[in-house]
Write a protein that holds these residues in place. Structure first.
Motif, mmCIF file in Angstrom:
data_model
loop_
_atom_site.group_PDB
_atom_site.id
_atom_site.type_symbol
_atom_site.label_atom_id
_atom_site.label_comp_id
_atom_site.label_asym_id
_atom_site.label_seq_id
_atom_site.Cartn_x
_atom_site.Cartn_y
_atom_site.Cartn_z
ATOM 1 N N GLY A 36 -4.181 -1.172 -13.448
ATOM 2 C CA GLY A 36 -3.325 -1.299 -14.636
ATOM 3 C C GLY A 36 -2.498 -2.564 -14.255
ATOM 4 N N ARG A 37 -2.172 -3.525 -15.319
ATOM 5 C CA ARG A 37 -1.422 -4.814 -14.976
ATOM 6 C C ARG A 37 -0.520 -5.299 -16.291
ATOM 7 N NH1 ARG A 37 -1.853 -9.189 -11.650
ATOM 8 N NH2 ARG A 37 -1.390 -11.227 -12.654
ATOM 9 N N LEU A 89 0.641 -1.025 -5.056
ATOM 10 C CA LEU A 89 1.658 -1.724 -5.918
ATOM 11 C C LEU A 89 1.482 -3.286 -5.786
ATOM 12 C CD1 LEU A 89 3.950 -1.475 -8.127
ATOM 13 C CD2 LEU A 89 5.386 -1.265 -6.147
ATOM 14 N N GLY A 90 1.448 -3.895 -6.967
ATOM 15 C CA GLY A 90 1.544 -5.401 -6.857
ATOM 16 C C GLY A 90 2.602 -5.885 -7.850
ATOM 17 N N ASN A 138 -3.229 -0.631 -8.325
ATOM 18 C CA ASN A 138 -4.710 -0.701 -8.069
ATOM 19 C C ASN A 138 -4.942 0.700 -7.338
ATOM 20 O OD1 ASN A 138 -7.029 -1.784 -8.102
ATOM 21 N ND2 ASN A 138 -6.894 -3.217 -6.581
ATOM 22 N N TYR A 139 -5.800 1.458 -7.913
ATOM 23 C CA TYR A 139 -6.065 2.795 -7.058
ATOM 24 C C TYR A 139 -7.572 2.852 -6.838
ATOM 25 C CZ TYR A 139 -6.564 7.799 -6.549
ATOM 26 O OH TYR A 139 -6.830 9.275 -6.013
ATOM 27 N N ALA A 140 -7.891 3.313 -5.547
ATOM 28 C CA ALA A 140 -9.268 3.178 -4.975
ATOM 29 C C ALA A 140 -9.685 4.666 -5.592
ATOM 30 C CB ALA A 140 -8.927 3.170 -3.628
ATOM 31 N N VAL A 141 -10.549 4.979 -6.474
ATOM 32 C CA VAL A 141 -11.068 6.303 -7.037
ATOM 33 C C VAL A 141 -11.879 6.779 -5.950
ATOM 34 C CG1 VAL A 141 -12.472 7.366 -8.577
ATOM 35 C CG2 VAL A 141 -10.902 5.420 -9.283
ATOM 36 N N PHE A 142 -12.880 5.988 -5.178
ATOM 37 C CA PHE A 142 -13.212 6.079 -4.029
ATOM 38 C C PHE A 142 -13.805 4.959 -3.545
ATOM 39 C CE2 PHE A 142 -16.282 6.895 -8.077
ATOM 40 C CZ PHE A 142 -16.804 5.986 -7.470
ATOM 41 N N GLU A 143 -14.419 4.843 -2.283
ATOM 42 C CA GLU A 143 -14.786 3.618 -1.689
ATOM 43 C C GLU A 143 -15.687 2.570 -2.555
ATOM 44 O OE1 GLU A 143 -16.959 2.023 2.411
ATOM 45 O OE2 GLU A 143 -17.230 3.983 1.908
ATOM 46 N N ASP A 192 0.866 -1.372 -0.042
ATOM 47 C CA ASP A 192 -0.005 0.004 0.041
ATOM 48 C C ASP A 192 0.732 1.167 -0.103
ATOM 49 O OD1 ASP A 192 -2.224 -1.713 0.175
ATOM 50 O OD2 ASP A 192 -2.342 -1.470 2.376
ATOM 51 N N LEU A 193 1.035 1.955 -1.213
ATOM 52 C CA LEU A 193 1.800 3.091 -1.355
ATOM 53 C C LEU A 193 1.264 4.101 -0.590
ATOM 54 C CD1 LEU A 193 2.844 2.847 -5.127
ATOM 55 C CD2 LEU A 193 4.463 2.276 -2.964
#
Length: 749
Positions: free
Chosen positions: A493-494, A434-435, A482-487, A427-428
Motif C-alpha cells: 500500500g502506498r 515500512l517505506g 510492503n508485506y511478503a505474503v510468502f517467498e 524492515d519492521l
C-alpha cells in the motif's frame, strides 16, 4: 473507491484471473524447463528486484524494445497500460499517464511527466520524443514520483537507462530498410584503453519519406530525418571511485505535420482540396530541432558499503517550427516559432548499504533553466474563404496591415529550483517493510516577456509586457507498506503526494486574457495505491496488479477556448479538482525456455470532479472525462525461439497486439463538429482501435548476427488518433501511420 469497471471489463478480468490460475498450474509442471529472467529496476535510486518495489512499474528490456520494433518514445504507449503519447508534432509532445499529462509548447507551462536519461532530466516537450536507441532498459513509473525524480512528475516518470561501455573491444553495425523509403543505419564500438578505462561510441541515422501527400506542392509530409549519437567514457579512477562521462546529440530536420484539416480555415465547410485521409493542401510545416547534452557522474563506494554519487549535467534543446495556421494553400498567415531551453543540474546522493534493515537514499538537487521564445505571425498576400463575407478575402479585411508583422512575441523565463529529498525503507519484521520519503523544494520563475498584437485587428491579440517573478514551495511526503505474503509474493500500500509549479500563459493571448490575468497557480496531487507483485512457481509466471485513486487540486488545464466568430484563444486555468482511479495488470508467463507470453491491462476513470466554467465555451465541465484518458488500454505479446541446430541459429517469431478504448480530446468532451450544411466532422472524440505488429527473424546462437522481417499496423488500420481546433477555428485530425514493413539486419563483433 467508486466503481469504474463496466460489464465487459469485469468479464475480461474474470477471464484473466482464471487464465492466470490455469497458467500457474501448467507452470508448476513445466518449472524444470524454464525460468524468467529476474527484472532489476532503479526506480528508488538503487538496484532492486521489480517485485519488491511498491510502485506500479512497466519495464521494457533491450530485447523487448528491439524485437517489438519500437523506435521512438512516442511508440511506448503500445506496450504500456495507461500510457498515452501524442502522435503529432514533437513541438508539443504530450505524455499522459493515468489520464494525466500536458505538453509544454509554452515556455511558461511545464509538463507533468518527466523523461530521464541515466538519471538526468531531458527537458520540456520538444526534447521528450527520444529515439529508443542503445538502451539497456526503460522503466515507466506511474503515479507521483516527486520524492525521487524531482519537479513536475505528478503523473509519473519515464526512466531511460543507456548501455554502458564494457571492458572488452566489441561493437555492432545494423541496417533497417522498409517501405516509404525507410532507411536506418546504426553502429557502435567499445574500445578499452586500459584495464580500468573504456569508451563507447554510438551513432544512428534514420530517414523515411512522409506518408501524407501535400497536393499543393507535391511534398510528402510527416517524414523522418534524424541524426543522433552518443559517446561515453567509463573509468575506474581507483578501486572505490568510478567516473562516467556521457555526451549525446540529436538533430532532426523534417517536413512536419500538425494535423489534416477536416474543415476550411474558419470551420465553416469541408476543405476544397486534400480532404481525403492522408492528403492535405497547404504550405508545408517545417519542424527542425537540435538536442544536445553532457553529464559527468562520480560513484564512490566506501569500505562500509555506502555509495556517494554526484551527477552534473547540462542540456540544450532548440526547436524551429514554421507553421501554417490557416491550413490553406494560400499564403494567408504564417507563424514562426524558435524556442530554446538551456538547463544545468547538479545532484548529490548518498545511498546506504543493502545489507541493513534500514536502507535509504538521500540527496540534494539543483536545477537551473533559461528558456527563450521568439514567435512571429506573418501576414501573406493570399486569400481564404470567410463565411461572414461569403467570399475569398485577404487578411486586411480583419483590420491587419499585411506589410507589418501581425504579432511579435519575444521573451524569456528563467527557472531556478532547489530540493532536498530522502527515501528509505525499514524492515519492521522479516515480512513487513515500512517505506517513508519526502521532498522539499523551492522553485522560482523569473519572466521577462512581451507580446505586440497591435496589428492583429479583429483578432484582438494583446499588446503587453510581463516582468514578474513567482516562487512555489512544496513538501511532498510519501509512505508505503510492503508485506511478503510468502517467498517472491508481495502486497503493498502506498500514499504519495506531488506538486507541479505554477506559471504564466506566454502564448498568443488576447486582450481579455491579459485583463483576467495570465498567471496560474501550483497544482498538487495525493495518490493512494494498493497492489500485488509476485513470481511463481519457480519464476515462470510474474504478475503485477495495482489499484489507484488520485485527487488533484488546482489542476492546470491548457486548452483552446471558443471566442465566437471563428476566433479561439489558448487558455490555461486551474480546475478545482480532478480525480483519476483505476486498475493496472501486468503479466509475464514463460511456459518453456523458448516461449514467452505477456499481457497488460489498464482500466481508467479520469474526470473533472469540479471545473465550473471549464468548458471551451464557458460552460461547466464538472463531471467531464479528462482528455486522452481511455477507459481501457490493453496489450498482448508472444515471442518464440525455434532452435535450428543444423545452422547454429534460432528462428524468432514475435507478435504484439495493442488495444485502446475510445477517448475524448477536449475538456468539453465534444462529440463531433457540425458544419454549416448540417454535416459533421470527427472532432473531440476518438473511437476505439487496435493494432497488430509482428517480426520473423533468424538469430545466430552465438548472438553475432540477426536478420528479421518486420511489420507494424499489419491490418493497415487507418483510425483517427487525435483531433483539435486551431486558432482560426479550423478542425484538424490525425490518422494512424499506415502499414509499414521492412527488413532489418545486425552484426555484432
Amino acid at each position: 473507491m467508486k466503481s469504474i469497471i463496466c460489464k465487459r471489463t469485469t468479464n475480461f478480468l474474470l477471464q484473466a484471473a482464471v487464465s492466470s490460475a490455469l497458467l500457474s498450474g501448467v507452470a508448476a509442471v513445466q518449472a524444470q524447463e524454464s525460468m524468467l529472467e529476474e527484472v532489476v529496476v532503479t526506480a528508488q535510486k538503487r538496484s532492486e528486484r521489480l517485485i519488491e518495489v511498491p510502485i506500479s512499474i512497466t519495464t521494457l528490456s533491450a530485447e523487448t524494445i528491439e524485437q517489438s520494433g519500437v523506435k521512438e518514445l512516442k511508440e511506448l504507449g503500445d506496450l504500456t497500460p495507461n500510457l498515452m503519447i501524442s502522435q503529432n508534432s514533437d513541438f508539443g509532445t504530450n505524455i499522459v499517464i493515468r489520464g494525466v499529462g500536458a505538453n509544454s509548447r509554452n515556455i511558461g507551462f511545464d509538463s507533468r511527466v518527466g523523461v530521464y536519461l541515466d538519471g538526468v532530466y531531458l527537458g520540456q516537450s520538444p526534447a521528450a520524443n527520444q529515439g529508443m536507441i542503445d538502451l539497456a532498459q526503460v522503466e515507466v513509473l506511474r503515479g507521483p514520483q516527486g520524492t525521487l525524480f524531482g519537479k513536475n512528475t505528478v503523473a509519473g516518470a519515464i526512466s531511460l537507462t543507456s548501455v554502458k561501455p564494457g571492458d572488452e573491444f566489441e561493437g555492432s553495425v545494423g541496417v533497417n530498410v522498409g517501405n516509404y523509403d525507410n532507411l536506418e543505419l546504426q553502429g557502435s564500438v567499445t574500445v578499452p584503453f586500459t584495464d580500468t578505462t573504456s569508451m563507447k561510441l554510438y551513432g544512428n541515422k534514420t530517414t523515411r519519406d512522409g506518408y501524407i501527400d501535400n497536393v499543393f506542392n507535391g511534398d510528402k509530409v510527416n517524414e523522418r530525418d534524424v541524426l543522433s549519437g552518443r559517446v561515453q567514457l567509463r573509468s575506474a579512477l581507483t578501486d572505490s571511485l568510478e567516473m562516467n562521462i556521457s555526451a549525446d546529440y540529436l538533430e532532426q530536420d523534417r517536413k512536419g505535420f500538425n494535423g489534416e484539416p477536416l474543415t476550411d480555415t474558419f470551420g465553416f465547410a469541408r476543405p476544397d482540396e486534400g480532404a481525403a485521409k492522408y492528403k492535405i493542401s497547404q504550405q508545408t510545416l517545417i519542424e527542425d530541432k537540435e538536442l544536445k547534452g553532457a553529464s559527468v557522474t562520480f560513484d564512490y563506494d566506501t569500505d562500509g558499503g555506502y555509495l556517494f554519487k554526484s551527477i552534473t549535467a547540462y542540456r540544450d534543446s532548440e526547436i524551429f517550427y514554421d507553421a501554417d495556421p490557416d491550413y490553406d494553400s494560400a499564403e494567408f498567415l504564417g507563424v514562426l516559432y524558435t524556442d530554446a531551453y538551456e538547463q544545468t543540474t547538479q545532484e548529490f546522493q548518498i545511498i546506504s548499504p543493502d545489507d541493513s534493515s534500514f536502507k535509504y537514499v538521500a540527496g540534494i538537487y539543483y536545477y537551473q533553466q533559461d528558456s527563450t521564445t521568439d514567435r512571429d505571425a506573418i501576414a501573406g498576400t493570399g486569400t481564404v474563404f470567410f463565411p461572414g463575407a461569403g467570399a475569398e478575402v485577404p487578411i486586411s479585411v480583419f483590420g491587419i496591415d499585411p506589410t507589418m508583422k501581425v504579432v511579435d512575441i519575444d521573451g524569456a523565463v528563467d527557472t531556478e529550483s532547489y530540493a532536498i529529498y530522502a527515501n528509505g525503507t525499514y524492515d519492521l519484521t522479516d515480512r513487513l517493510t515500512l517505506g517513508v520519503g519526502f521532498r522539499y523544494g523551492e522553485e522560482t520563475k523569473d519572466v521577462d516577456w512581451s507580446i505586440d498584437g497591435s496589428n492583429s485587428g479583429a483578432f484582438r491579440i494583446a499588446t503587453t509586457t510581463v516582468k514578474d517573478s513567482r516562487t512555489d514551495t512544496s513538501f511532498d511526503p510519501t509512505i508505503s507498506l510492503n508485506y511478503a505474503v510468502f517467498e517472491d509474493s508481495y502486497i503493498y500500500g502506498r500514499v504519495s503526494t506531488g506538486s507541479k509549479s505554477g506559471g504564466y500563459n506566454l502564448d498568443f493571448i488576447n486582450v481579455d486574457q491579459v485583463e483576467a490575468g495570465i498567471e496560474f497557480d501550483e497544482e498538487t496531487v495525493t495518490s493512494y495505491e494498493i497492489g500485488y507483485k509476485g513470481e511463481f512457481p519457480d519464476q515462470n509466471l510474474r504478475l503485477g496488479v495495482a489499484l489507484f485513486y488520485s485527487e488533484f487540486e488546482d489542476y492546470q488545464v491548457n486548452q483552446y477556448v471558443d471566442l465566437g466568430g471563428g476566433r479561439t484563444a489558448l487558455s490555461i486555468t486551474n480546475a478545482a479538482e480532478v480525480v483519476t482511479q483505476g486498475v493496472e495488470v501486468d503479466l509475464t508467463y514463460q511456459p518453456t525456455v523458448n516461449l514467452q507470453l505477456t499481457a497488460a491491462l489498464g482500466l481508467l476513470d479520469a474526470e473533472f470532479d469540479s471545473f465550473p466554467g471549464g468548458d471551451a465555451e464557458g460552460g461547466d465541465a464538472s463531471g467531464n472525462e479528462l482528455p486522452y484518458a481511455p477507459k481501457v488500454t490493453a496489450s498482448l505479446g508472444a515471442q518464440y525461439y525455434y532452435p535450428l541446430p543444423s545452422i547454429e541459429s534460432s528462428l524468432l517469431l514475435r507478435a504484439d497486439y495493442a488495444y485502446t478504448d475510445g477517448y475524448y480530446i477536449t475538456a468539453s468532451n465534444d462529440e463531433g463538429y457540425t458544419l454549416a450544411d448540417g454535416t459533421e466532422v470527427a472532432f473531440g472524440e476518438v473511437d476505439s482501435y487496435g493494432t497488430i505488429s509482428a517480426r520473423i527473424g533468424l538469430v545466430s546462437d552465438a548472438e553475432t548476427w540477426e536478420v528479421s522481417v518486420w511489420g507494424r499496423n499489419l491490418t493497415d488500420n487507418d483510425y483517427q488518433n487525435y483531433s483539435f481546433r486551431d486558432f482560426f477555428g479550423t478542425i484538424l485530425g490525425g490518422y494512424a501511420m499506415p502499414r509499414t514493413y521492412g527488413v532489418e539486419a545486425k552484426y555484432n563483433f
